[in-house]
Design a protein around this motif. Sequence first.
Motif, mmCIF file in Angstrom:
data_model
loop_
_atom_site.group_PDB
_atom_site.id
_atom_site.type_symbol
_atom_site.label_atom_id
_atom_site.label_comp_id
_atom_site.label_asym_id
_atom_site.label_seq_id
_atom_site.Cartn_x
_atom_site.Cartn_y
_atom_site.Cartn_z
ATOM 1 N N ARG A 133 -6.779 -18.991 14.355
ATOM 2 C CA ARG A 133 -6.197 -17.846 15.068
ATOM 3 C C ARG A 133 -7.119 -17.390 16.193
ATOM 4 O O ARG A 133 -6.666 -17.117 17.308
ATOM 5 C CB ARG A 133 -5.958 -16.695 14.103
ATOM 6 N N LEU A 134 -8.410 -17.295 15.889
ATOM 7 C CA LEU A 134 -9.374 -16.890 16.919
ATOM 8 C C LEU A 134 -9.402 -17.885 18.078
ATOM 9 O O LEU A 134 -9.493 -17.498 19.242
ATOM 10 C CB LEU A 134 -10.770 -16.759 16.312
ATOM 11 N N GLU A 135 -9.312 -19.172 17.765
ATOM 12 C CA GLU A 135 -9.292 -20.203 18.806
ATOM 13 C C GLU A 135 -8.080 -20.031 19.715
ATOM 14 O O GLU A 135 -8.186 -20.119 20.938
ATOM 15 C CB GLU A 135 -9.249 -21.583 18.152
ATOM 16 N N VAL A 189 -6.408 -17.838 25.596
ATOM 17 C CA VAL A 189 -5.663 -17.111 26.629
ATOM 18 C C VAL A 189 -6.643 -16.619 27.689
ATOM 19 O O VAL A 189 -7.635 -15.984 27.388
ATOM 20 C CB VAL A 189 -4.893 -15.917 26.014
ATOM 21 N N GLY A 190 -6.363 -16.950 28.931
ATOM 22 C CA GLY A 190 -7.187 -16.506 30.044
ATOM 23 C C GLY A 190 -8.277 -17.476 30.445
ATOM 24 O O GLY A 190 -8.853 -17.339 31.514
ATOM 25 N N VAL A 191 -8.574 -18.467 29.616
ATOM 26 C CA VAL A 191 -9.603 -19.442 29.949
ATOM 27 C C VAL A 191 -9.041 -20.391 31.006
ATOM 28 O O VAL A 191 -7.978 -20.977 30.816
ATOM 29 C CB VAL A 191 -10.053 -20.233 28.697
ATOM 30 N N GLN A 194 3.318 -13.374 18.209
ATOM 31 C CA GLN A 194 2.333 -13.652 17.167
ATOM 32 C C GLN A 194 0.924 -13.596 17.731
ATOM 33 O O GLN A 194 0.011 -13.035 17.122
ATOM 34 C CB GLN A 194 2.577 -15.020 16.543
ATOM 35 N N ILE A 195 0.733 -14.130 18.932
ATOM 36 C CA ILE A 195 -0.594 -14.088 19.567
ATOM 37 C C ILE A 195 -0.990 -12.643 19.868
ATOM 38 O O ILE A 195 -2.123 -12.238 19.632
ATOM 39 C CB ILE A 195 -0.637 -14.962 20.833
ATOM 40 N N TYR A 196 -0.035 -11.839 20.371
ATOM 41 C CA TYR A 196 -0.318 -10.425 20.614
ATOM 42 C C TYR A 196 -0.732 -9.733 19.311
ATOM 43 O O TYR A 196 -1.672 -8.942 19.286
ATOM 44 C CB TYR A 196 0.905 -9.709 21.195
ATOM 45 N N PHE A 238 -7.460 -8.657 15.488
ATOM 46 C CA PHE A 238 -8.862 -9.024 15.682
ATOM 47 C C PHE A 238 -9.640 -7.906 16.370
ATOM 48 O O PHE A 238 -10.793 -7.639 16.039
ATOM 49 C CB PHE A 238 -8.997 -10.332 16.449
ATOM 50 N N ARG A 239 -9.029 -7.257 17.337
ATOM 51 C CA ARG A 239 -9.706 -6.146 18.008
ATOM 52 C C ARG A 239 -9.915 -4.988 17.038
ATOM 53 O O ARG A 239 -10.955 -4.329 17.056
ATOM 54 C CB ARG A 239 -8.897 -5.683 19.218
ATOM 55 N N LYS A 240 -8.921 -4.741 16.203
ATOM 56 C CA LYS A 240 -9.009 -3.660 15.223
ATOM 57 C C LYS A 240 -10.145 -3.909 14.225
ATOM 58 O O LYS A 240 -10.845 -2.989 13.815
ATOM 59 C CB LYS A 240 -7.668 -3.559 14.488
ATOM 60 N N ARG A 241 -10.330 -5.165 13.849
ATOM 61 C CA ARG A 241 -11.394 -5.532 12.913
ATOM 62 C C ARG A 241 -12.749 -5.718 13.597
ATOM 63 O O ARG A 241 -13.752 -5.950 12.929
ATOM 64 C CB ARG A 241 -11.055 -6.853 12.217
#
Length: 123
Positions: free
Chosen positions: A17-19, A24-26, A44-46, A52-55
């Motif tokens: 998921r992190l990958e 995105v944006g690379v 799903q990506i959003y 991830f930002r919340k954690r």
Amino acid sequence: MEILGRERRRRWSTAERLEIVAAVGVNGETLARVARRYDVSRSQIYQWRHQFRKRGLLPAPTGPTFLPVDLEAPMRHAEPVPEDIIASPVIVELCLAQGRRLRFDAGIEAAALTRLIRSVEAA
């Protein structure tokens, strides 16, 4: 990724998921292209990015993002605009159906504009 049972529900590991989110944006990769490449929905990506930002696993955006813009590249389907229209900020251009364009003074009355649009569309 693991596919379980008949419903073919996919299970993505946290690293996967992190990958995906990090892709995105690379090199200008858009979220839509990343979603297609990994066969996952954009929503799903959003959702993963939000989680991830919340954690605290993804850094929050620190400032504005700048994208490259090529001002020298010609615009597609652009029509040249007469110079007198560029100099006059009170002219409005309205793009109608079937490629019709209507240019009028910004001070036109609403009723007159409505009649004008209807007559052009009927032609």
